[in-house]
Every structure is written in C-alpha cells, then in structure tokens.
Design a protein around this motif. Structure first.
Motif, PDB file in Angstrom:
ATOM      1  N   PHE A 190      29.509  30.077  46.799  1.00 31.66           N
ATOM      2  CA  PHE A 190      29.726  30.508  45.418  1.00 31.66           C
ATOM      3  C   PHE A 190      29.830  32.032  45.358  1.00 31.66           C
ATOM      4  O   PHE A 190      30.734  32.575  44.723  1.00 31.66           O
ATOM      5  CB  PHE A 190      28.591  30.017  44.517  1.00 31.66           C
ATOM      6  N   LEU A 191      28.903  32.727  46.032  1.00 30.74           N
ATOM      7  CA  LEU A 191      28.938  34.193  46.024  1.00 30.74           C
ATOM      8  C   LEU A 191      30.212  34.715  46.690  1.00 30.74           C
ATOM      9  O   LEU A 191      30.800  35.694  46.226  1.00 30.74           O
ATOM     10  CB  LEU A 191      27.695  34.769  46.698  1.00 30.74           C
ATOM     11  N   ALA A 192      30.649  34.053  47.750  1.00 31.75           N
ATOM     12  CA  ALA A 192      31.892  34.456  48.402  1.00 31.75           C
ATOM     13  C   ALA A 192      33.080  34.255  47.472  1.00 31.75           C
ATOM     14  O   ALA A 192      33.973  35.104  47.402  1.00 31.75           O
ATOM     15  CB  ALA A 192      32.098  33.669  49.693  1.00 31.75           C
ATOM     16  N   TYR A 193      33.067  33.152  46.734  1.00 38.06           N
ATOM     17  CA  TYR A 193      34.155  32.891  45.799  1.00 38.06           C
ATOM     18  C   TYR A 193      34.174  33.935  44.684  1.00 38.06           C
ATOM     19  O   TYR A 193      35.228  34.467  44.334  1.00 38.06           O
ATOM     20  CB  TYR A 193      34.038  31.482  45.211  1.00 38.06           C
ATOM     21  N   VAL A 194      33.004  34.248  44.147  1.00 39.42           N
ATOM     22  CA  VAL A 194      32.923  35.264  43.096  1.00 39.42           C
ATOM     23  C   VAL A 194      33.366  36.625  43.640  1.00 39.42           C
ATOM     24  O   VAL A 194      34.056  37.376  42.948  1.00 39.42           O
ATOM     25  CB  VAL A 194      31.504  35.335  42.483  1.00 39.42           C
ATOM     26  N   ALA A 195      32.990  36.940  44.886  1.00 40.40           N
ATOM     27  CA  ALA A 195      33.423  38.203  45.494  1.00 40.40           C
ATOM     28  C   ALA A 195      34.943  38.250  45.582  1.00 40.40           C
ATOM     29  O   ALA A 195      35.555  39.294  45.330  1.00 40.40           O
ATOM     30  CB  ALA A 195      32.800  38.373  46.879  1.00 40.40           C
ATOM     31  N   ARG A 196      35.572  37.118  45.899  1.00 41.49           N
ATOM     32  CA  ARG A 196      37.037  37.049  45.967  1.00 41.49           C
ATOM     33  C   ARG A 196      37.652  37.238  44.583  1.00 41.49           C
ATOM     34  O   ARG A 196      38.660  37.925  44.424  1.00 41.49           O
ATOM     35  CB  ARG A 196      37.457  35.700  46.547  1.00 41.49           C
ATOM     36  N   VAL A 197      37.038  36.640  43.570  1.00 44.15           N
ATOM     37  CA  VAL A 197      37.515  36.796  42.192  1.00 44.15           C
ATOM     38  C   VAL A 197      37.407  38.267  41.783  1.00 44.15           C
ATOM     39  O   VAL A 197      38.336  38.829  41.196  1.00 44.15           O
ATOM     40  CB  VAL A 197      36.713  35.889  41.224  1.00 44.15           C
ATOM     41  N   MET A 198      36.280  38.903  42.107  1.00 39.69           N
ATOM     42  CA  MET A 198      36.093  40.319  41.759  1.00 39.69           C
ATOM     43  C   MET A 198      37.114  41.186  42.471  1.00 39.69           C
ATOM     44  O   MET A 198      37.648  42.128  41.881  1.00 39.69           O
ATOM     45  CB  MET A 198      34.676  40.764  42.088  1.00 39.69           C
ATOM     46  N   ARG A 199      37.370  40.878  43.721  1.00 40.25           N
ATOM     47  CA  ARG A 199      38.386  41.636  44.469  1.00 40.25           C
ATOM     48  C   ARG A 199      39.731  41.536  43.773  1.00 40.25           C
ATOM     49  O   ARG A 199      40.436  42.532  43.598  1.00 40.25           O
ATOM     50  CB  ARG A 199      38.465  41.099  45.894  1.00 40.25           C
ATOM     51  N   SER A 200      40.077  40.351  43.338  1.00 41.40           N
ATOM     52  CA  SER A 200      41.339  40.140  42.640  1.00 41.40           C
ATOM     53  C   SER A 200      41.397  40.943  41.346  1.00 41.40           C
ATOM     54  O   SER A 200      42.422  41.566  41.035  1.00 41.40           O
ATOM     55  CB  SER A 200      41.510  38.648  42.342  1.00 41.40           C
ATOM     56  N   ILE A 201      40.308  40.953  40.601  1.00 41.26           N
ATOM     57  CA  ILE A 201      40.257  41.696  39.336  1.00 41.26           C
ATOM     58  C   ILE A 201      40.444  43.182  39.588  1.00 41.26           C
ATOM     59  O   ILE A 201      41.234  43.852  38.914  1.00 41.26           O
ATOM     60  CB  ILE A 201      38.926  41.427  38.599  1.00 41.26           C
ATOM     61  N   VAL A 202      39.731  43.724  40.580  1.00 43.69           N
ATOM     62  CA  VAL A 202      39.815  45.163  40.868  1.00 43.69           C
ATOM     63  C   VAL A 202      41.213  45.536  41.350  1.00 43.69           C
ATOM     64  O   VAL A 202      41.783  46.532  40.902  1.00 43.69           O
ATOM     65  CB  VAL A 202      38.736  45.586  41.886  1.00 43.69           C
ATOM     66  N   VAL A 203      41.775  44.738  42.240  1.00 46.51           N
ATOM     67  CA  VAL A 203      43.127  45.033  42.752  1.00 46.51           C
ATOM     68  C   VAL A 203      44.146  44.977  41.614  1.00 46.51           C
ATOM     69  O   VAL A 203      45.003  45.856  41.496  1.00 46.51           O
ATOM     70  CB  VAL A 203      43.502  44.067  43.898  1.00 46.51           C
ATOM     71  N   ASP A 204      44.047  43.962  40.755  1.00 46.79           N
ATOM     72  CA  ASP A 204      44.964  43.867  39.608  1.00 46.79           C
ATOM     73  C   ASP A 204      44.832  45.091  38.702  1.00 46.79           C
ATOM     74  O   ASP A 204      45.827  45.632  38.217  1.00 46.79           O
ATOM     75  CB  ASP A 204      44.696  42.601  38.795  1.00 46.79           C
ATOM     76  N   LEU A 205      43.603  45.522  38.467  1.00 48.35           N
ATOM     77  CA  LEU A 205      43.357  46.671  37.609  1.00 48.35           C
ATOM     78  C   LEU A 205      43.914  47.959  38.222  1.00 48.35           C
ATOM     79  O   LEU A 205      44.545  48.757  37.534  1.00 48.35           O
ATOM     80  CB  LEU A 205      41.861  46.822  37.335  1.00 48.35           C
ATOM     81  N   VAL A 206      43.698  48.136  39.516  1.00 49.22           N
ATOM     82  CA  VAL A 206      44.223  49.334  40.192  1.00 49.22           C
ATOM     83  C   VAL A 206      45.748  49.331  40.150  1.00 49.22           C
ATOM     84  O   VAL A 206      46.367  50.357  39.853  1.00 49.22           O
ATOM     85  CB  VAL A 206      43.703  49.422  41.644  1.00 49.22           C
ATOM     86  N   ARG A 207      46.351  48.186  40.402  1.00 48.48           N
ATOM     87  CA  ARG A 207      47.820  48.108  40.356  1.00 48.48           C
ATOM     88  C   ARG A 207      48.345  48.418  38.960  1.00 48.48           C
ATOM     89  O   ARG A 207      49.325  49.143  38.810  1.00 48.48           O
ATOM     90  CB  ARG A 207      48.290  46.721  40.783  1.00 48.48           C
ATOM     91  N   ALA A 208      47.697  47.862  37.944  1.00 48.91           N
ATOM     92  CA  ALA A 208      48.137  48.106  36.562  1.00 48.91           C
ATOM     93  C   ALA A 208      47.982  49.580  36.194  1.00 48.91           C
ATOM     94  O   ALA A 208      48.853  50.168  35.547  1.00 48.91           O
ATOM     95  CB  ALA A 208      47.344  47.233  35.593  1.00 48.91           C
TER      96      ALA A 208
END
Length: 185
Positions: free
Chosen positions: A73-91
């Motif tokens: 679960f923590l690994a999955y949440v870490a992956r979700v957070m990574r996606s959020i941060v990368v999307d935000l940086v790209r935007a």
C-alpha cells in the motif's frame, strides 16, 4: 498491523470509510513519503499535506484498490505521489514556457533559469531514469519505490516483493548503481 490489514481488506472491497481510516492510521508514514517526494523545488509547488490529500483523492476515485499489505500500500501511494509531483512539475514548466503561447525571444543577457527550475528538472530526470530502469527490470523500480520513497526496511521490501532479503539487497544495489550512472550522464 492487524488493524491496517483489516482496513486495507475493507478498502479493497470498495469501502471508502475503510480507506479513510487506513489513511488516518498511516498518516505519519504518508507525510514522511510525501516530504521525501517534495525535496527541492517541488516544495514551492505543493506542500506535504496537500500531496497526501491529493493522493487520498486519487485513491478514492479508484474503482478497486488492489494491494495486499502495508508495504505494498505504501509503495502504491509513493507511486501515486510520484505521478502527482511529476505532473505538477510538467504543468509548471509548460506554463513557464508560455503554456502554448507563441514564443517571443528576448535577449536579457541572463542564462539563469528561474529559481527552482533546476530542481524541477531534477524531478523529471529522476522520473525518466526510473522509467528507463523499469524498461530493463521493473522489480528494481519497485525496490527503489519501497526502500527510498516509502522508507521501508529491507525485510519489508523483500516481503512486499516476495523475494529473499539478500535478493532485495542486491536489487537495491543494482538500482542505485543504474540511477547513479543514469543521472550522472
């Protein structure tokens, strides 16, 4: 940990109350993971609490949560957070470059990027390096997510991946070497 497992199983059955309780129980771990995700300039774009809450919202939108235990679960949440941060940086980078507006060259005599831009670039480089690593060996990416981003001990990493501790340690060393070489180039 039995409570976490029980709430996790209830959340897997679609119980949103259970997902909320799971977040409440694991909130300190989630904040630690979020803080690690937001190193550098990403902290200027989003704070730890906002990242945890955005992750929760993305998980609530899922049809079905399919993780078996706390480490996964923590690994999955870490992956979700990574996606959020990368999307935000790209935007943010796209908006900084005009967001689709016509480019107008200016010669200011300065070559420096705005404050934090180098760190934002580093976030993207790490993301791309992890994607490249995943093309070679997806398990190595999972080891990085579990060990570095989720902060799990090697025993927990091994358990989450279904491998022996020594195998997980060798994978961690291989992943670190690959990322070091990739980020150096």
């Amino acid at each position: 940990m039995a409570d976490v497992t029980e709430w996790l199983h209830a959340a897997q059955r679609g119980d949103e109350v259970a997902l909320g309780r799971l977040f409440e129980l694991l909130y300190p771990d989630l904040r630690r993971i979020a803080h690690a995700r937001l190193r550098g300039s990403a902290q200027e774009l989003l704070n730890t609490t906002a990242l945890v809450h955005e992750s929760f919202l993305r998980l609530v939108r899922l049809e079905r949560l399919e993780v078996a235990d706390r480490p996964r679960f923590l690994a999955y949440v870490a992956r979700v957070m990574r996606s959020i941060v990368v999307d935000l940086v790209r935007a943010t980078r796209a908006a900084r470059r005009g967001g689709g507006a016509a480019a107008l060259p200016l010669d200011t005599g300065f070559d420096a990027e705005p404050a934090g831009a180098a760190d934002a670039g580093e976030v993207l480089r790490v993301h791309e390096a992890l994607a490249e690593l995943g093309a070679h060996d997806e398990r190595l990416v999972r080891v990085v997510e579990l060990r570095y981003f989720a902060g799990l001990e090697m025993e927990e990493v091994a358990l989450a991946l279904g491998v022996g501790k020594r195998t997980a340690e060798r994978d961690w060393e291989r992943a670190r070497l690959f990322l070091y070489q990739s980020l150096r180039n």
